[in-house]
Design an enzyme around this catalytic site. Structure first.
Site, short mmCIF file in Angstrom:
data_model
loop_
_atom_site.label_atom_id
_atom_site.label_comp_id
_atom_site.label_asym_id
_atom_site.label_seq_id
_atom_site.Cartn_x
_atom_site.Cartn_y
_atom_site.Cartn_z
N ASP A 1 71.34 -30.28 36.23
CA ASP A 1 72.39 -29.70 35.37
C ASP A 1 72.56 -30.77 34.11
O ASP A 1 73.20 -30.27 32.96
CB ASP A 1 73.76 -29.76 36.36
CG ASP A 1 73.73 -28.62 37.12
OD1 ASP A 1 72.83 -27.87 37.12
OD2 ASP A 1 74.31 -28.52 38.09
N GLY A 2 72.49 -32.19 34.31
CA GLY A 2 72.75 -33.00 33.15
C GLY A 2 71.52 -32.62 31.99
O GLY A 2 71.93 -32.83 31.04
N ASN B 1 80.88 -29.63 29.96
CA ASN B 1 81.51 -29.65 31.00
C ASN B 1 83.02 -30.17 30.91
O ASN B 1 83.92 -29.65 31.22
CB ASN B 1 80.76 -30.72 31.99
CG ASN B 1 80.05 -30.13 33.07
OD1 ASN B 1 79.84 -28.98 33.23
ND2 ASN B 1 79.28 -31.02 33.75
N LEU C 1 86.49 -31.65 39.65
CA LEU C 1 86.51 -31.43 41.02
C LEU C 1 86.55 -32.61 41.85
O LEU C 1 87.66 -32.64 42.76
CB LEU C 1 85.14 -30.49 41.47
CG LEU C 1 85.22 -30.18 42.96
CD1 LEU C 1 86.28 -28.85 43.32
CD2 LEU C 1 83.90 -29.27 43.32
#
EC number: 2.7.1.23
Length: 296
Positions: A72-73, A146, A191
């Site tokens: 994801d990075g 993000n 989260l």
């Protein structure tokens, strides 16, 4: 559906598994008589590739679609560079999570073929833009898919700051920091700090305090078109930092203002037709499966 003829490839450096997957992907795309363009950094570690190369900054100008091989990075970094080109991005997971890069390496040929044949979903994910101002002068700017995070850097002291939304004062806080996240980023750092999970189709931004020095300090979900302003207290004796997706660090001084808002351009994220957001959450976050052993 769009016809993809010029395919760009971005790969995470430092992983032999990524290189193996890039080689497989390259072979598969060339077998379909497609024009393949490698990002120059991954091309440097693939000697004899024989393909056109491009910088990440220009890749969006010469490709119809970009495939990111990594975690994801890796996709976060690609998104910040490619969103302005409105180019579709597909992710092949070679990382640990895979919220964004959702194609497994073992299904590479099957799933990529489906996408190339026009069988895919498109999600438009918005980004945030952040600007740090000192005495009305911009000293730093950055984009984030993000989150934008205000944190103390190397200091162990709390940060004191004020929060404004659309010009209206909301509150002052004393905390370890503040996370401003998109729905995409709601399953990341936000989260971990106690923020809610937001479906990626929501047009909303979540503001999550990090270890606030009050029991009433709770996450706030606001309209996605809101403009957020964070004012660092003039009485601070530390110099906190602002980071965008963990990158682009800017050092703030007491009295600086951080403005965060939605970026005009969006990331066009491609998924296979069988993509299921709740299944991804269930798998990645360890949610319970159906009762009675019914599977998925």
């Amino acid at each position: 559906m769009e016809q993809f003829r010029n395919i760009g490839i971005i790969g995470r450096l430092g992983s032999s598994q990524v290189l193996d997957t890039v080689r497989r992907l390259k072979k598969f795309l060339l077998a379909r008589h497609l024009h393949v363009i490698l990002e120059d950094t991954i091309a440097e570690v693939l000697p004899g590739h024989g393909l056109q190369t491009s910088s990440r900054k220009l890749l969006g100008e010469v490709c119809d679609m970009v495939i990111v091989v990594g975690g994801d990075g890796s996709l976060l970094g690609a998104a910040r560079a490619l969103a302005r080109h409105n180019i579709p991005v597909l992710g092949i997971n070679r990382g640990s999570l895979g919220f964004l890069t959702d194609i497994r390496p073992d299904e590479l040929e099957v799933k990529v073929a489906e996408v190339l044949d026009g069988h895919y979903l498109v999600e438009n994910r918005f980004l945030l833009q952040a600007e740090v101002r000192r005495h009305a002068e911009a000293i730093g700017q950055g984009d984030a898919l993000n989150d934008v995070v205000l944190h103390p850097g190397k200091s162990t002291r709390m940060i004191e700051f004020e929060i404004y939304i659309d010009g209206q004062f909301v509150c002052s806080q004393k905390a370890d920091g503040l996370i401003v996240a998109t729905p995409t980023g709601s399953t990341a750092y936000a989260l971990s700090a106690g923020g809610p999970i937001m479906h990626p189709k929501l047009d909303a931004i979540v503001i999550v305090p990090m270890y606030p020095h009050t029991l009433s300090g709770r996450p706030i979900v606001v309209d996605g078109n809101s403009e957020l302003k964070i004012v660092v207290s003039k009485d601070m004796q530390i110099y906190p930092q602002v980071s965008c997706d963990g990158q682009n660090h800017f050092t703030c001084a007491p009295g600086d203002t951080i403005t965060v808002s939605k970026k005009a351009q969006k990331l066009r994220l491609i998924h296979p037709l069988d993509h299921n957001y709740y299944e991804v959450c269930r798998t990645k976050l360890g949610w319970g499966s159906r009762l009675g052993g019914g599977g998925d």
